[in-house]
Design a protein around this motif. Structure first.
Motif, short mmCIF file in Angstrom:
data_model
loop_
_atom_site.label_atom_id
_atom_site.label_comp_id
_atom_site.label_asym_id
_atom_site.label_seq_id
_atom_site.Cartn_x
_atom_site.Cartn_y
_atom_site.Cartn_z
N TRP A 133 2.47 -2.50 -8.91
CA TRP A 133 1.08 -2.04 -8.32
C TRP A 133 0.25 -3.16 -7.26
CZ3 TRP A 133 -3.29 -4.31 -7.68
CH2 TRP A 133 -4.88 -3.03 -7.44
N ALA A 183 -3.35 -9.31 -4.48
CA ALA A 183 -4.51 -8.84 -5.70
C ALA A 183 -5.08 -9.82 -6.82
CB ALA A 183 -4.56 -7.57 -6.67
N THR A 198 -7.25 1.59 -3.75
CA THR A 198 -7.17 1.63 -2.17
C THR A 198 -7.58 3.09 -1.21
OG1 THR A 198 -4.60 2.11 -1.44
CG2 THR A 198 -5.49 -0.06 -2.06
N HIS A 213 -9.75 -2.27 -10.42
CA HIS A 213 -9.00 -1.16 -10.56
C HIS A 213 -8.91 -1.27 -12.50
CE1 HIS A 213 -6.70 2.64 -11.03
NE2 HIS A 213 -5.57 2.25 -11.71
N ALA A 246 -1.96 1.90 -7.11
CA ALA A 246 -2.77 1.01 -6.88
C ALA A 246 -2.74 1.47 -4.77
CB ALA A 246 -0.99 0.38 -6.10
N TYR A 268 -0.17 -2.47 -3.08
CA TYR A 268 -1.71 -2.72 -2.89
C TYR A 268 -1.35 -3.74 -1.79
CZ TYR A 268 -6.07 -5.11 -2.77
OH TYR A 268 -7.42 -5.58 -2.09
N ARG A 301 -0.75 -1.85 1.37
CA ARG A 301 -1.45 -1.49 2.15
C ARG A 301 -2.50 -2.21 2.39
NH1 ARG A 301 -2.53 3.94 0.65
NH2 ARG A 301 -0.88 5.11 0.33
N THR A 302 -2.98 -3.41 1.75
CA THR A 302 -4.24 -4.45 2.63
C THR A 302 -3.74 -5.62 3.26
OG1 THR A 302 -4.32 -5.20 0.51
CG2 THR A 302 -5.19 -3.62 0.05
#
Length: 291
Positions: A204, A216, A161, A144, A157, A208, A211-212
């Motif tokens: 951010w 990152a 995603t 990103h 973020a 992230y 959500r994942t």
């Protein structure tokens, strides 16, 4: 006759008063109209001043501003590859449709693809690039391009995603990457203080991961990092470093990192895309993908 004489002096007075009232009312209406027109003109001027400058996300990619601000090694040969390294590329919409079979034949084994910028842009070539690299046998990831002056870290973020930046434990998908570099639209540090930029990135990265489930990767140059974050050491213990430097070595790292994970060593390689090296063996690259 007396009635006529007593009444006649009042008629002209009433007529004069009525005319004066109408005249004053007209003046008031004209003044009000002028005021409204003036306010409209002021609002229009304010709108022009507030209007954002034109954006060009198709011209923004990992390193586009690094090369512009920090330069490249023109005509230099690629640095010698250490034994424990893996070749990769990063691409964006400016690369168009990529011949992944050609890159595979040249020794490229992983790719990062630009997915999004801010909360309104998605790479129109993303599907061909992201899925094409995977189809050729590569390990792939998405990144990103950050614009911290347009919306919150959490919002960007979430947009990332939701538009290609997700992650799955398939052994072939790298964690997403956040591209933090010189602002292509204005103030180098996006008009934010070092503390505000660090806070934006924490926002951010936290979103992230929520959500994942992954931490990152952070893409940034040492020069920009020092200038815009005050050389913060807040991320080195958690977020893998992807560093651009176009020379014979990685050079000085930002505060907080003892080693780099990825090195973007050229902004214009012999084949399409910027060229990178993973700092480790192919097994370690797969381990990064698996988390």
């Amino acid at each position: 006759m007396s009635v006529l004489r007593s009444g006649s002096p009042h008629r002209p007075a009433r007529t004069t008063a009525t005319a004066a009232g109408v005249f004053l009312s007209l003046l008031s209406l004209l003044a009000l109209l002028a005021l409204l027109l003036g306010l409209a003109g002021t609002a229009g001027a304010a709108d022009v001043r507030r209007a954002p400058e034109p954006r060009h996300p198709d011209q923004d990619w990992a390193g586009s501003q690094i090369a512009r601000h920090e330069g490249t090694v023109a005509g230099g040969a690629s640095p010698a590859a250490p034994l424990a390294s893996v070749e990769g590329v990063d691409v964006s919409s400016h690369n168009g449709s990529v011949s992944w079979s050609t890159l595979w034949s040249s020794g490229v084994r992983f790719a990062y693809v630009k997915a999004t910028e801010s909360t309104s842009y998605t790479n129109p070539s993303f599907a061909q690039q992201y899925n094409g690299s995977y189809g050729a046998g590569m390990i792939r990831g998405a990144y990103h391009f950050a614009t911290p002056d347009t919306s919150s870290g959490a919002a960007q973020a979430a947009y990332f995603t939701g538009h290609g930046g997700g992650w799955s434990r398939d052994g072939r998908t790298l964690p997403g990457a956040l591209d933090m570099e010189y602002n292509p639209y204005g103030s180098t540090c996006y008009g934010l203080s070092p503390a505000a930029l660090v806070s934006w990135m924490k926002d951010w990265f936290a979103t992230y991961k929520a959500r994942t489930g992954r931490d990152a990767v952070l893409y940034t140059s040492t020069n920009w990092w020092k200038q815009c974050t005050g050389n913060s050491a807040a991320f080195g213990a958690v977020n893998p470093l992807w560093i651009p430097r176009y020379g014979s070595s990685v050079g000085e790292l930002p505060a907080g990192w003892d080693f780099h994970t990825l090195w973007q060593y050229t902004s214009s390689g012999p084949t399409v895309g910027d060229h990178n090296r993973f700092n480790g063996t192919a097994d370690r690259l797969k381990a990064l993908a698996n988390g």
